[in-house]
Design an enzyme around this catalytic site. Structure first.
Site, PDB file in Angstrom:
ATOM      1  N   ASP A  13       8.344  68.069  55.484  1.00  0.00           N
ATOM      2  CA  ASP A  13       7.191  67.976  54.573  1.00  0.00           C
ATOM      3  C   ASP A  13       7.261  68.985  53.433  1.00  0.00           C
ATOM      4  O   ASP A  13       6.235  69.488  52.970  1.00  0.00           O
ATOM      5  CB  ASP A  13       5.861  68.168  55.331  1.00  0.00           C
ATOM      6  CG  ASP A  13       5.749  67.227  56.512  1.00  0.00           C
ATOM      7  OD1 ASP A  13       6.142  66.067  56.364  1.00  0.00           O
ATOM      8  OD2 ASP A  13       5.282  67.664  57.581  1.00  0.00           O
ATOM      9  N   LYS A  16      10.107  66.626  49.696  1.00  0.00           N
ATOM     10  CA  LYS A  16      11.406  66.046  49.330  1.00  0.00           C
ATOM     11  C   LYS A  16      11.248  64.763  48.523  1.00  0.00           C
ATOM     12  O   LYS A  16      12.054  64.462  47.675  1.00  0.00           O
ATOM     13  CB  LYS A  16      12.233  65.736  50.593  1.00  0.00           C
ATOM     14  CG  LYS A  16      12.781  66.973  51.272  1.00  0.00           C
ATOM     15  CD  LYS A  16      13.636  66.610  52.469  1.00  0.00           C
ATOM     16  CE  LYS A  16      12.836  66.011  53.594  1.00  0.00           C
ATOM     17  NZ  LYS A  16      11.899  66.910  54.264  1.00  0.00           N
ATOM     18  N   GLY A  40       8.186  60.464  56.092  1.00  0.00           N
ATOM     19  CA  GLY A  40       7.301  59.743  55.188  1.00  0.00           C
ATOM     20  C   GLY A  40       7.319  60.448  53.853  1.00  0.00           C
ATOM     21  O   GLY A  40       7.034  61.629  53.772  1.00  0.00           O
ATOM     22  N   HIS A  41       7.732  59.748  52.841  1.00  0.00           N
ATOM     23  CA  HIS A  41       7.773  60.353  51.506  1.00  0.00           C
ATOM     24  C   HIS A  41       6.632  59.809  50.674  1.00  0.00           C
ATOM     25  O   HIS A  41       6.556  58.610  50.450  1.00  0.00           O
ATOM     26  CB  HIS A  41       9.089  60.010  50.803  1.00  0.00           C
ATOM     27  CG  HIS A  41      10.291  60.526  51.516  1.00  0.00           C
ATOM     28  ND1 HIS A  41      10.431  61.845  51.846  1.00  0.00           N
ATOM     29  CD2 HIS A  41      11.387  59.909  51.949  1.00  0.00           C
ATOM     30  CE1 HIS A  41      11.579  62.012  52.465  1.00  0.00           C
ATOM     31  NE2 HIS A  41      12.171  60.856  52.552  1.00  0.00           N
ATOM     32  N   GLN A 225      12.981  65.095  57.400  1.00  0.00           N
ATOM     33  CA  GLN A 225      12.549  66.253  58.211  1.00  0.00           C
ATOM     34  C   GLN A 225      13.030  67.563  57.579  1.00  0.00           C
ATOM     35  O   GLN A 225      13.143  67.620  56.370  1.00  0.00           O
ATOM     36  CB  GLN A 225      13.005  66.132  59.670  1.00  0.00           C
ATOM     37  CG  GLN A 225      12.258  65.073  60.474  1.00  0.00           C
ATOM     38  CD  GLN A 225      12.853  63.691  60.324  1.00  0.00           C
ATOM     39  OE1 GLN A 225      14.050  63.514  60.409  1.00  0.00           O
ATOM     40  NE2 GLN A 225      12.019  62.706  60.105  1.00  0.00           N
TER      41      GLN A 225
HETATM   42  P1  IMP Z   1       9.783  62.936  66.428  1.00  0.00           P
HETATM   43  O1  IMP Z   1      10.746  63.103  65.301  1.00  0.00           O
HETATM   44  O2  IMP Z   1       8.783  61.838  66.198  1.00  0.00           O
HETATM   45  O3  IMP Z   1      10.470  62.836  67.748  1.00  0.00           O
HETATM   46  O4  IMP Z   1       8.884  64.275  66.502  1.00  0.00           O
HETATM   47  C1  IMP Z   1       9.443  65.528  66.875  1.00  0.00           C
HETATM   48  C2  IMP Z   1       8.846  66.657  66.048  1.00  0.00           C
HETATM   49  O5  IMP Z   1       9.297  66.554  64.717  1.00  0.00           O
HETATM   50  C3  IMP Z   1       7.320  66.646  65.966  1.00  0.00           C
HETATM   51  O6  IMP Z   1       6.855  67.983  65.903  1.00  0.00           O
HETATM   52  C4  IMP Z   1       7.034  65.950  64.661  1.00  0.00           C
HETATM   53  O7  IMP Z   1       5.773  66.292  64.135  1.00  0.00           O
HETATM   54  C5  IMP Z   1       8.180  66.492  63.823  1.00  0.00           C
HETATM   55  N1  IMP Z   1       8.538  65.610  62.718  1.00  0.00           N
HETATM   56  C6  IMP Z   1       9.241  64.469  62.782  1.00  0.00           C
HETATM   57  N2  IMP Z   1       9.406  63.941  61.552  1.00  0.00           N
HETATM   58  C7  IMP Z   1       8.821  64.790  60.695  1.00  0.00           C
HETATM   59  C8  IMP Z   1       8.701  64.818  59.264  1.00  0.00           C
HETATM   60  O8  IMP Z   1       9.183  63.948  58.530  1.00  0.00           O
HETATM   61  N3  IMP Z   1       8.041  65.885  58.751  1.00  0.00           N
HETATM   62  C9  IMP Z   1       7.536  66.883  59.536  1.00  0.00           C
HETATM   63  N4  IMP Z   1       7.634  66.904  60.854  1.00  0.00           N
HETATM   64  C10 IMP Z   1       8.275  65.864  61.435  1.00  0.00           C
END
Ligand code: IMP
Length: 430
Positions: A13, A16, A40-41, A225
């Site tokens: 977040d 990007k 999510g962008h 991420q």
């Molecule tokens: P998962 O990727 O859904 O398995 O989540 C694992 C961890 O990564 C959690 O803490 C999510 O909130 C975090 N996370 C996954 N994708 C994002 C992202 O795009 N931005 C911020 N945090 C993310």
């Protein structure tokens, strides 16, 4: 002319979407290489917000090709929804503009069910996943039982693979996770229907990239991420299930490291995190609320309120090393406007000792106390600045100190959500 990788230096977040959108203007191909629709962008184009979870942000630029690499886990339902919704907004989305790697693994309904059921069983110690089935899909990939985009081309193989997988998943769901079993037929039918839509997009993305490079085209590799959510190098187990670091672009898109020329690390002017896990500079006070509200810090995917804190340069320096950063792209500097004093974390104090690394152990990490440097803030709105010289002196000092401590130059500074609200300092493709 070179190729550029854009990655997040913090916990995701970082903004990007906007940076990729800007850089996409100069690129010919935009490639995603890891993660899935957990990302999510949020893009603001001509004042209109658009959120993309899977399709690279570059799709909004006419005549650019977007590719989804083998390292991405793809929920076909989400991909089709995005294709449809972008088409409704008038975006030309034919297979000539979007490719899906034949080797990309598909997220199945049982992956989502497992993700949610596992979190429920964990209770207080849950990771706070997005519930999109990302982890379980990567698990199947590594267990060598995953279903790939390629399998959509062979319907009998697809059905057999789903049947075998579902037997095991239903056992887990019902006997261990107190969840409902899923039925085979509706899943098979839905995936066969989706196959008919997606097959024209399936291709060998690695070969496409190679041909583009040979043709002198410029490639932008779009990370999702952030570095500290990396499955190996992040704050494990509070991480995602892929490698968001720059090196993953090679494995996740099918290119050699010699093809990655500039690595741009996105750094938000402060720090945020969604989900659980260590966050040494977290602010649980009114300054944290100020950042959260002024920065509109809600997750683009789940809508969750993001935890907020001061800029942590120990974490950013970790990202400098892990990604081999060429430049830093600073986002959301304007959010800091109005704060009397700003703080930057320059080291941690662990059991009375000053350290400048991120400990791997959660227990050590929880004992880390940030060591801060204080900076005077500024009151002036800065969203209109297009040159460094148009920033208040205090903002300039804040940026200079970041460059000094990280040893990496800034390539851009974002002072608002719009494309034009940017101070561009370097063209990373040159
Ligand atoms: P998962 O990727 O859904 O398995 O989540 C694992 C961890 O990564 C959690 O803490 C999510 O909130 C975090 N996370 C996954 N994708 C994002 C992202 O795009 N931005 C911020 N945090 C993310």
């Amino acid at each position: 002319m070179g190729n550029v990788v854009v990655i997040g230096t913090q916990w995701g977040d970082e903004g990007k979407g906007k940076v990729v959108d800007l850089m996409a203007e100069k690129a010919d191909l935009i490639v995603r290489f890891q993660g899935g629709n957990n990302a999510g962008h949020t893009l603001v184009v001509k004042g209109i917000k658009t959120i993309c979870h899977l399709i690279p942000s570059g799709i909004l630029h006419d005549a650019k090709k977007c590719l989804i690499g083998n390292g991405v886990v793809v929920d076909p339902e989400v991909l089709i929804q995005e294709i449809d919704s972008l088409r409704d907004k008038g975006v030309d989305l034919n297979p000539g503009r979007l490719s899906l790697s034949e080797k990309a693994h598909l997220i199945m309904p049982y992956h989502r069910a497992l993700d949610v059921a596992r979190e429920a069983v964990k209770g207080q110690s849950k990771i706070g996943t997005t519930g999109r089935g990302i982890g379980p899909c990567y698990e199947d990939k590594v267990a060598r039982i995953g279903i790939r985009a390629l399998d959509l081309l062979e319907t009998d193989v697809l059905e057999e693979k789903i049947r075998i997988n579902l037997e095991e998943k239903n056992f887990l769901l019902t006997r261990f996770l107190n969840a409902e079993a899923l039925e085979l037929r509706p899943i098979v039918d839905a995936y066969l229907d989706m196959a008919a839509i997606l097959v024209p997009y399936i291709s060998d993305v690695s070969v496409e990239i190679d041909a583009a490079i040979r043709g002198g085209k410029k490639i932008l590799f779009e990370g999702a991420q952030g570095t500290h959510l990396d499955i190996d190098h992040g704050t494990y187990p509070y991480v995602t299930s892929s490698n968001p670091i720059s090196g993953a672009a090679c494995a996740g898109a099918g290119v050699g490291p010699d093809k990655l020329h500039h690595i741009a690390g996105i750094v938000k002017a402060y720090t945020t995190r969604v989900g659980a896990g260590p966050f040494p500079t977290e602010l649980l006070d009114e300054t944290g609320d100020y950042l959260q509200q002024r920065g509109a810090e809600f997750g683009a995917t789940t809508g969750r309120r993001r935890r907020c804190g001061w800029l942590d340069l120990v974490a950013v320096n970790n990202a400098v090393r892990l990604n081999g950063l060429t430049s830093l792209a600073m986002t959301k500097l304007d959010v800091l406007t109005g704060l009397k004093t700003l703080k930057i974390c320059v080291a941690y104090e662990l059991d009375g000792k000053r350290i400048s690394y991120v400990p791997a152990g959660l227990k050590e990490m929880s004992r880390c106390v940030p060591v801060y440097e204080d900076f005077p803030g500024w009151k002036e709105e800065i969203s209109g600045a297009r040159e460094m010289s148009e920033l208040p002196a205090a903002a300039g000092e804040y940026l200079k100190r970041i460059e000094k401590i990280t040893g990496v130059s800034l390539s851009l500074v974002s002072v608002g959500p719009g494309r034009e609200q940017t101070i561009e300092l370097m063209d990373p493709f040159r």
